[in-house]
Design a protein around this motif. Structure first.
Motif, PDB file in Angstrom:
ATOM      1  N   ARG A   1      30.409  72.328   7.794  1.00 21.09           N
ATOM      2  CA  ARG A   1      29.224  71.473   7.367  1.00 21.09           C
ATOM      3  C   ARG A   1      28.107  72.585   7.425  1.00 21.09           C
ATOM      4  N   GLY A   2      28.122  73.329   8.540  1.00 21.65           N
ATOM      5  CA  GLY A   2      26.335  74.018   7.735  1.00 21.65           C
ATOM      6  C   GLY A   2      26.466  74.821   6.747  1.00 21.65           C
ATOM      7  N   LEU A   3      27.825  75.019   6.069  1.00 23.44           N
ATOM      8  CA  LEU A   3      27.580  75.708   4.414  1.00 23.44           C
ATOM      9  C   LEU A   3      28.095  74.380   3.704  1.00 23.44           C
ATOM     10  N   MET A   4      28.163  73.474   4.058  1.00 25.21           N
ATOM     11  CA  MET A   4      28.214  72.191   2.572  1.00 25.21           C
ATOM     12  C   MET A   4      27.382  71.478   2.451  1.00 25.21           C
ATOM     13  N   GLY A   5      27.012  70.976   4.313  1.00 26.01           N
ATOM     14  CA  GLY A   5      26.674  70.030   4.136  1.00 26.01           C
ATOM     15  C   GLY A   5      26.931  68.854   4.077  1.00 26.01           C
ATOM     16  N   ALA A   6      26.320  67.879   2.878  1.00 26.52           N
ATOM     17  CA  ALA A   6      27.329  66.224   2.930  1.00 26.52           C
ATOM     18  C   ALA A   6      28.338  66.360   2.205  1.00 26.52           C
TER      19      ALA A   6
ATOM     20  N   PRO B   1      46.800  84.552   0.809  1.00 28.48           N
ATOM     21  CA  PRO B   1      45.996  83.914   2.015  1.00 28.48           C
ATOM     22  C   PRO B   1      44.360  84.547   2.026  1.00 28.48           C
ATOM     23  N   PHE B   2      43.764  85.576   1.830  1.00 26.87           N
ATOM     24  CA  PHE B   2      42.933  85.906   2.229  1.00 26.87           C
ATOM     25  C   PHE B   2      41.541  85.655   0.817  1.00 26.87           C
ATOM     26  N   ALA B   3      42.672  85.004  -0.243  1.00 30.14           N
ATOM     27  CA  ALA B   3      41.220  83.619  -0.473  1.00 30.14           C
ATOM     28  C   ALA B   3      42.038  82.209  -0.012  1.00 30.14           C
ATOM     29  N   VAL B   4      43.115  81.378  -0.042  1.00 27.00           N
ATOM     30  CA  VAL B   4      43.081  80.278   0.852  1.00 27.00           C
ATOM     31  C   VAL B   4      42.281  80.331   1.828  1.00 27.00           C
ATOM     32  N   ILE B   5      42.178  81.259   2.625  1.00 24.64           N
ATOM     33  CA  ILE B   5      42.328  80.742   4.327  1.00 24.64           C
ATOM     34  C   ILE B   5      40.331  81.070   4.228  1.00 24.64           C
ATOM     35  N   PRO B   6      39.657  81.962   3.809  1.00 18.22           N
ATOM     36  CA  PRO B   6      38.011  81.855   3.158  1.00 18.22           C
ATOM     37  C   PRO B   6      37.568  80.416   2.527  1.00 18.22           C
ATOM     38  N   LEU B   7      38.550  80.039   1.036  1.00 22.54           N
ATOM     39  CA  LEU B   7      38.259  78.499   0.999  1.00 22.54           C
ATOM     40  C   LEU B   7      38.321  77.306   1.734  1.00 22.54           C
ATOM     41  N   VAL B   8      39.310  77.533   2.560  1.00 17.86           N
ATOM     42  CA  VAL B   8      39.555  76.094   3.385  1.00 17.86           C
ATOM     43  C   VAL B   8      38.128  75.999   4.137  1.00 17.86           C
ATOM     44  N   ALA B   9      37.944  77.325   4.795  1.00 20.52           N
ATOM     45  CA  ALA B   9      36.977  77.376   6.108  1.00 20.52           C
ATOM     46  C   ALA B   9      35.660  77.012   5.680  1.00 20.52           C
ATOM     47  N   PHE B  10      35.453  77.989   4.683  1.00 16.76           N
ATOM     48  CA  PHE B  10      33.725  77.152   3.549  1.00 16.76           C
ATOM     49  C   PHE B  10      34.169  76.258   3.732  1.00 16.76           C
TER      50      PHE B  10
ATOM     51  N   GLY C   1      28.841  71.321  -4.078  1.00 15.82           N
ATOM     52  CA  GLY C   1      28.574  71.012  -3.031  1.00 15.82           C
ATOM     53  C   GLY C   1      27.650  72.501  -2.480  1.00 15.82           C
ATOM     54  N   ALA C   2      27.978  73.614  -1.993  1.00 16.33           N
ATOM     55  CA  ALA C   2      27.183  74.660  -1.828  1.00 16.33           C
ATOM     56  C   ALA C   2      25.703  75.096  -2.987  1.00 16.33           C
ATOM     57  N   GLY C   3      27.002  75.439  -4.120  1.00 16.45           N
ATOM     58  CA  GLY C   3      26.250  75.633  -5.123  1.00 16.45           C
ATOM     59  C   GLY C   3      26.673  77.542  -4.898  1.00 16.45           C
ATOM     60  N   LEU C   4      27.768  77.901  -4.668  1.00 25.64           N
ATOM     61  CA  LEU C   4      28.431  79.122  -4.464  1.00 25.64           C
ATOM     62  C   LEU C   4      29.579  79.437  -5.045  1.00 25.64           C
ATOM     63  N   ASP C   5      30.231  80.860  -5.759  1.00 25.88           N
ATOM     64  CA  ASP C   5      31.656  80.528  -6.424  1.00 25.88           C
ATOM     65  C   ASP C   5      31.806  80.939  -4.799  1.00 25.88           C
ATOM     66  N   LEU C   6      33.497  81.632  -5.136  1.00 24.26           N
ATOM     67  CA  LEU C   6      34.434  81.662  -3.260  1.00 24.26           C
ATOM     68  C   LEU C   6      33.570  83.089  -3.257  1.00 24.26           C
ATOM     69  N   ALA C   7      33.574  83.975  -3.929  1.00 25.30           N
ATOM     70  CA  ALA C   7      33.232  85.656  -3.834  1.00 25.30           C
ATOM     71  C   ALA C   7      31.490  85.333  -3.069  1.00 25.30           C
ATOM     72  N   GLN C   8      30.468  84.936  -3.787  1.00 19.77           N
ATOM     73  CA  GLN C   8      29.561  84.603  -3.034  1.00 19.77           C
ATOM     74  C   GLN C   8      29.714  84.553  -1.442  1.00 19.77           C
ATOM     75  N   ALA C   9      30.366  83.065  -1.523  1.00 20.71           N
ATOM     76  CA  ALA C   9      30.335  82.573  -0.209  1.00 20.71           C
ATOM     77  C   ALA C   9      31.449  83.877   0.742  1.00 20.71           C
ATOM     78  N   CYS C  10      32.072  84.107   0.505  1.00 24.86           N
ATOM     79  CA  CYS C  10      32.465  85.273   1.136  1.00 24.86           C
ATOM     80  C   CYS C  10      31.517  86.388   1.226  1.00 24.86           C
TER      81      CYS C  10
END
Length: 433
Positions: free
Chosen positions: A396-401, A383-392, A85-94
């Motif tokens: 809607r600003g990051l993921m859009g539709a 928690p430092f991986a799960v919490i950012p994942l759920v938040a991202f 959806g965002a075209g990012l892996d979790l590390a890039q999103a962080c």
């Protein structure tokens, strides 16, 4: 490298997806990433908790194995959603969605988790080599450093071949445990009843502690980074319709693969219950003890060897996925690229040094303690991986539709709260001895 760098650039969109083809052909193109993710849910750290649970409490903790697997399915679906959806892996999103100091802290914690995971793989492989060939643990630990050449050889043949190698080893593990269950002849009615949660799991402190250990060893932080990247190896197109189809197919892939992971984890627990618990050996909690007793207690000479072969396959599989996760984390957080061989040597070297020192000083018992410690470190980082994942994925600003629907967000936060609370309880118990 630029801000638009693709995740795993050498493998990005290298697996073609036949557009306009039927459902099964499109699904076949997506089969693979889920299998790599499933590896982390059956690594040597899971084995010890499943063996302890089955030997001590019979089939009662099968419900915990099932529950932890359902949690994993939800979190991995969010990981795939972020990548597609965002075209990012979790590390890039962080890196892009948090401040520089926060991103650095998250990177350091992710690296520590990968080293801890690598440590479990080193020890699991070394134990398997000892059980199969009588090789001293110290030498087994040293030999695991050579598997960097296996990774390099596999990656030369493309990502699809790498996935096929992983799938083959997973099928070997599954086949080994199918044989073990056939020899053990478990009480299937009791096993089915064990899938239903019971109040005793919460009211019995000893049972609760092992249940939390099973949960804590299941969801692995590096898998969330890994899955968000490797789903992007598929050339699924850029339109919203194409990406929605890709998300559906990727979720099916990971759900089926995690179903296999559930079978293997459940099989380990059922084997321990049928072999040890029914014979009154409720004290079996270590991999080597289980290996030593399987053949005489089942009356099948090959039982112990088959068990060790499955362990060796598990350790080697985890090696491959740990390498990829390390590459994804470093490139995503720091926006720099290291040669795969150098990255592998660094992480494997960091894991081997403490393993050699501890095993040389403390022997086999030290290896077991170090394996347990690696799982505690992974729990601390989770928690430092799960919490950012759920938040991202809720943003809607990051993921859009492609932002997760409200029901999924609520469910994911509930799962996060349970995992964080239970891991905290497990760590407190470990510190208290």
């Amino acid at each position: 490298m630029t801000a638009g760098t693709r995740s795993l650039e050498d493998s990005f969109a290298t697996v073609p997806v036949p557009q306009g083809a039927g459902f099964w052909r499109r699904l076949a193109a997506f089969v693979g990433p889920g299998w790599l993710v499933a590896v982390g849910y059956m690594d040597p750290g899971n084995w010890a908790t499943d063996i302890a649970g089955g030997s001590a409490f019979g089939y009662a903790l099968l419900s915990v194995v099932l529950l932890s697997n359902l949690m994993a399915i939800i979190l991995q679906s969010l990981s795939a959603r972020l990548g597609i959806g965002a075209g990012l892996d979790l590390a890039q999103a962080c890196r892009r969605r948090t401040s520089r100091p926060v991103a650095i802290v998250l990177w350091v914690l992710a690296e520590v988790a990968i080293v801890a995971c690598d440590l479990a793989e080193v020890l699991g492989t070394a134990i398997a080599l000892k059980l199969l060939f009588g090789l001293p643990l110290v030498w087994g630990v040293v030999i695991t450093g050579l598997d960097v050449f296996l990774i390099l050889a596999l990656q030369r043949f493309g990502f699809r071949r790498l996935e096929a190698f992983i799938a083959s080893l997973l099928l070997i593990i599954a086949g080994c445990f199918a044989l073990e269950l056939f020899w053990a002849g478990p009480d299937w009615a009791a096993a089915a009843a064990g899938l239903v949660p019971r109040a005793e799991i919460v009211t019995n402190p000893a049972m609760l502690y092992i249940a939390i250990g099973i949960l804590g060893a299941t969801v692995m932080p590096h898998n969330l980074y890994l899955h968000s990247s490797i789903v992007q190896t598929r050339a699924y197109g850029s339109s919203e319709a194409q990406r929605r189809d890709a998300l559906k197919l990727a979720t099916i892939d990971s759900t089926v693969a995690l179903g296999l992971a559930f079978f293997i984890n459940a099989a380990i627990l059922v084997l321990a219950a049928a072999t040890f618990h029914t014979a009154g050996r409720t004290d079996i909690a270590e991999i080597e003890d289980a290996h030593r007793l399987l053949a005489p207690m089942l009356g099948v000479g090959a039982a112990s060897a088959v068990f060790a072969i499955a362990l060796l396959a598990s350790g080697q599989n985890s090696t491959v996925t740990g390498t990829l996760a390390g590459q994804i984390v470093m490139e995503g957080f720091l926006d720099i690229r290291l040669p795969v061989w150098l990255r592998r040597l660094v992480t494997r070297g960091i894991a081997i040094v403490p393993a050699v020192l501890v095993v040389a000083a403390s022997g086999d018992r030290g290896a077991t303690d170090l394996l347990v410690l690696s799982q505690v470190v992974l729990s601390l980082q989770l928690p430092f991986a799960v919490i950012p994942l759920v938040a991202f994925t809720a943003s809607r600003g990051l993921m859009g539709a492609f932002a997760a629907p409200r029901w999924l967000v609520v469910l994911a936060w509930a799962i996060t709260a349970i995992i964080v609370a239970l891991n905290g309880y497990l760590i407190r118990g470990y510190i208290a001895g």
